[in-house]
Design a protein around this motif. Structure first.
Motif, short mmCIF file in Angstrom:
data_model
loop_
_atom_site.label_atom_id
_atom_site.label_comp_id
_atom_site.label_asym_id
_atom_site.label_seq_id
_atom_site.Cartn_x
_atom_site.Cartn_y
_atom_site.Cartn_z
N ASN A 91 41.71 28.41 27.18
CA ASN A 91 42.57 29.56 27.38
C ASN A 91 44.02 29.08 27.46
O ASN A 91 44.28 27.88 27.55
N TRP A 120 44.80 32.31 37.10
CA TRP A 120 43.48 32.18 37.71
C TRP A 120 43.59 31.53 39.08
O TRP A 120 42.97 31.97 40.04
N SER A 134 36.91 30.49 43.11
CA SER A 134 36.96 29.29 42.28
C SER A 134 37.00 28.07 43.20
O SER A 134 37.27 28.20 44.40
N THR A 141 35.64 27.96 37.82
CA THR A 141 36.36 29.23 37.98
C THR A 141 35.35 30.36 37.89
O THR A 141 34.38 30.28 37.13
N GLY A 142 35.58 31.38 38.67
CA GLY A 142 34.68 32.52 38.68
C GLY A 142 35.33 33.74 39.28
O GLY A 142 36.47 33.68 39.76
N TYR A 143 34.60 34.83 39.24
CA TYR A 143 35.05 36.06 39.88
C TYR A 143 33.84 36.90 40.25
O TYR A 143 32.76 36.73 39.69
N ARG A 200 32.01 40.30 40.03
CA ARG A 200 32.04 41.41 39.07
C ARG A 200 32.39 42.71 39.78
O ARG A 200 31.75 43.06 40.77
N LEU A 215 30.36 35.79 38.65
CA LEU A 215 30.38 35.37 37.26
C LEU A 215 31.13 34.04 37.20
O LEU A 215 32.30 33.97 37.58
N TRP A 263 32.99 31.48 35.16
CA TRP A 263 33.72 31.52 33.90
C TRP A 263 33.72 30.15 33.22
O TRP A 263 33.35 30.01 32.06
N GLN A 264 34.17 29.13 33.92
CA GLN A 264 34.23 27.79 33.34
C GLN A 264 33.91 26.74 34.40
O GLN A 264 34.21 26.92 35.58
N THR A 303 26.54 33.45 34.19
CA THR A 303 27.43 32.64 33.36
C THR A 303 27.01 32.86 31.92
O THR A 303 25.94 33.40 31.65
#
Length: 176
Positions: A37, A45, A53, A68-70, A72, A80, A82-83, A118
């Motif tokens: 990204n 982020w 994260s 990294t996440g969030y 939902r 979720l 993310w990476q 994921t």
């Protein structure tokens, strides 16, 4: 940055902050298998999703891995991811698993986490193993389905993104 192998006990896992954004971008770029990204997105982020994260720091405080996440918005009990990226000098020793477990535990201290999601592209065996072992450690099932097929990506060829839904997680709520 490729560091000399260090004992995982020497690494500190905590929340990222904006000053970590450039290092997270670099780790993602050097991973060789993540969609990179913009550097701006990693800065945002680290500002807006630091609570969901995690970053691993070496003895000098430098980031050597991250998740990294969030949560939902439509499923607040679902994290979720993310990476996930780990510096080449720290791979193969369980750091990604430690980061993932620490993140879920930290979030679960404040709220209920029922499920982790994921996406993984077919053939990414390292990620497949990471999330399968996470499910096993947490006594959870793994469900898979294609979330985004290759035709849905407007910017050229892209492998499908397979959604891995892991849950329900055992003993990961703030009411433990």
């Amino acid at each position: 940055m490729t560091a000399a192998p260090a004992d995982l006990a020497d690494l500190i896992v905590d929340r990222p902050d904006v000053s970590d954004g450039a290092a997270l971008w670099r780790l993602a770029k050097e991973s060789g298998n993540l969609d990179l990204n913009s550097s701006y997105s990693y800065l945002l982020w680290c500002r807006d999703f630091a609570a969901t994260s995690a970053v691993a720091r070496d003895e000098d405080g430098e980031p050597v891995g991250f998740v990294t996440g969030y949560l939902r918005p439509d499923r607040p009990g679902t994290l979720l991811v993310w990476q996930v990226a780990v510096d080449a000098g720290h791979r193969g020793r369980g750091l990604a698993a430690r980061l993932l477990d620490a993140l879920v535990e930290r979030i679960a201290d404040e709220r209920t986490v029922l499920c982790v999601e994921t996406t993984i592209t077919p053939g990414n065996t390292a990620s497949e193993r990471l999330f399968a072992s996470f499910a096993e450690r947490h006594g959870a099932r793994v469900e898979r389905e294609v979330l985004f097929d290759r035709e849905q990506f407007p910017d050229g060829p892209h492998d499908p993104e397979v959604l891995y839904r892991i849950g329900p997680l055992a003993a990961t709520s703030h009411s433990r």
